[in-house]
Design an enzyme around this catalytic site. Structure first.
Site, PDB file in Angstrom:
ATOM      1  N   CYS B  87      40.014  33.857  53.211  1.00 48.32           N
ATOM      2  CA  CYS B  87      40.298  34.706  54.364  1.00 48.32           C
ATOM      3  C   CYS B  87      39.805  34.025  55.652  1.00 48.32           C
ATOM      4  CB  CYS B  87      39.694  36.093  54.153  1.00 48.32           C
ATOM      5  SG  CYS B  87      40.440  37.342  55.221  1.00 48.32           S
ATOM      6  N   HIS B 195      41.330  37.775  48.487  1.00 45.42           N
ATOM      7  CA  HIS B 195      39.891  37.706  48.215  1.00 45.42           C
ATOM      8  C   HIS B 195      39.612  37.720  46.709  1.00 45.42           C
ATOM      9  CE1 HIS B 195      38.169  38.454  52.262  1.00 45.42           C
ATOM     10  NE2 HIS B 195      39.303  39.089  52.490  1.00 45.42           N
ATOM     11  N   GLU B 197      36.889  37.038  45.296  1.00 42.74           N
ATOM     12  CA  GLU B 197      35.520  37.550  45.070  1.00 42.74           C
ATOM     13  C   GLU B 197      35.485  39.075  45.073  1.00 42.74           C
ATOM     14  OE1 GLU B 197      36.653  36.498  47.886  1.00 42.74           O
ATOM     15  OE2 GLU B 197      35.814  37.685  49.521  1.00 42.74           O
TER      16      GLU B 197
END
Lengths: 79, 220
Positions: B87, B195, B197
């Site tokens: 990002c 994302h 994560e």
């Protein structure tokens, strides 16, 4: 000394913000607006008195940080 | 593997990144403040997290791209060691010139925040090898400036070299050729808008991002 830097999108790069501005102006009745492009104006106060040398430095600043050469062009005016 | 997460003023996914790395390696990464000028000795993997570094002033990632730690991050990449930007981290990689192209305001002008179906275009990278034969995954996106742009010549080149790693199945931002994530020519620097994560725990909505970390960090 002052440097006035215009940073603007290259021709052909889609500018959704400019398109939104043009649309909003039309909504207000400004039917003559055919297109809008949105850019940035950056003013720098500079020390020294050699305008030519300063302009060269400012152009370097544009290449290194102020403009993204992939999508943007810039012009520098010295006052 | 010894890892580091770079923290800029305005980073907000740095702790998520650390959680994901620790989940896979069992060891917390070192959090490195942007004013440092060196990575910890022996750092093998560096992650640039998501967020809004420097309030997205000037252009997203532009200020972070010239911060004190960046020469060390570039040297890490030039040594061929793995570097992942997610990002805002992807935006920083673009601004530093480690990856080609530009990330512009979303075509809709809206911030997008949703689970994004993606296609893995290249499963043979050190960031995607653990996906095996899986090609369809769902990973969240949350950004205002993820509209990938490059000239046609660059797009043709990265396509033909297998550098397009992730593609949107439902383009949320107007990206050229639905590009969601790319890798450099050397295969050690990857940037992606989604994302991974945020997709490492079933209780938080899915685990499709976990294999990115398993691929790089080499466990599980």
């Amino acid at each position: 000394m002052k440097a006035r830097i215009h940073v603007y999108l290259k021709p052909g790069v889609l500018d959704p913000q400019g398109a939104a501005v043009a649309g909003a102006l039309k909504n207000l009745g400004f039917d003559e607006v055919e297109n809008a492009r949105q850019g940035k104006l950056i003013e720098l106060d500079l020390s020294g008195d050699d305008a030519d040398a300063a302009k060269t430095r400012v152009e370097d600043m544009c290449k290194k940080l102020l403009a993204n050469p992939v999508i943007e062009n810039f012009t520098v005016e010295m006052d | 593997m010894k890892s580091a997460v770079i923290v800029f003023p305005g980073s907000n996914c740095d702790r998520d990144a650390a959680m994901a790395i620790e989940k896979v390696t069992g060891t917390a990464p070192t959090m490195v403040w942007h004013q440092e000028t060196a990575l910890p000795d022996g750092t093998e993997f560096v992650m640039l997290p998501g967020g809004f570094s420097y309030g997205d002033y000037l252009r997203c990632g532009a200020m972070a791209g010239v911060s004190h730690i960046i020469p060390a991050v570039k040297a890490h990449a030039e040594d061929g060691k793995p570097l992942l930007g997610v990002c805002n981290g992807f935006q920083v990689l673009i601004e530093t010139g480690l990856l080609p192209g530009a990330l512009m305001r979303n075509a809709s002008l809206h911030f997008v925040c949703e689970k994004s179906p993606l296609t893995i275009e290249n499963g043979n990278t050190q960031f995607t090898s653990r996906y095996g034969s899986t090609r369809d995954v769902i990973i969240p996106v949350a950004h205002h400036d993820g509209n990938y742009f490059a000239d046609d010549e660059t797009l043709d080149r990265i396509e033909s070299e297998g550098q397009v790693v992730f593609r949107y199945a439902r383009n949320p931002n107007g990206s050229a050729r639905d590009i969601a994530g790319i890798i450099n020519e050397g295969g050690n620097v990857m940037g992606m808008m989604p994302h991974p994560e945020r997709a490492i725990d079933a209780d938080h909505g899915g685990t499709d991002g976990l294999a990115v970390f398993e691929s790089i960090l080499g466990s599980a």
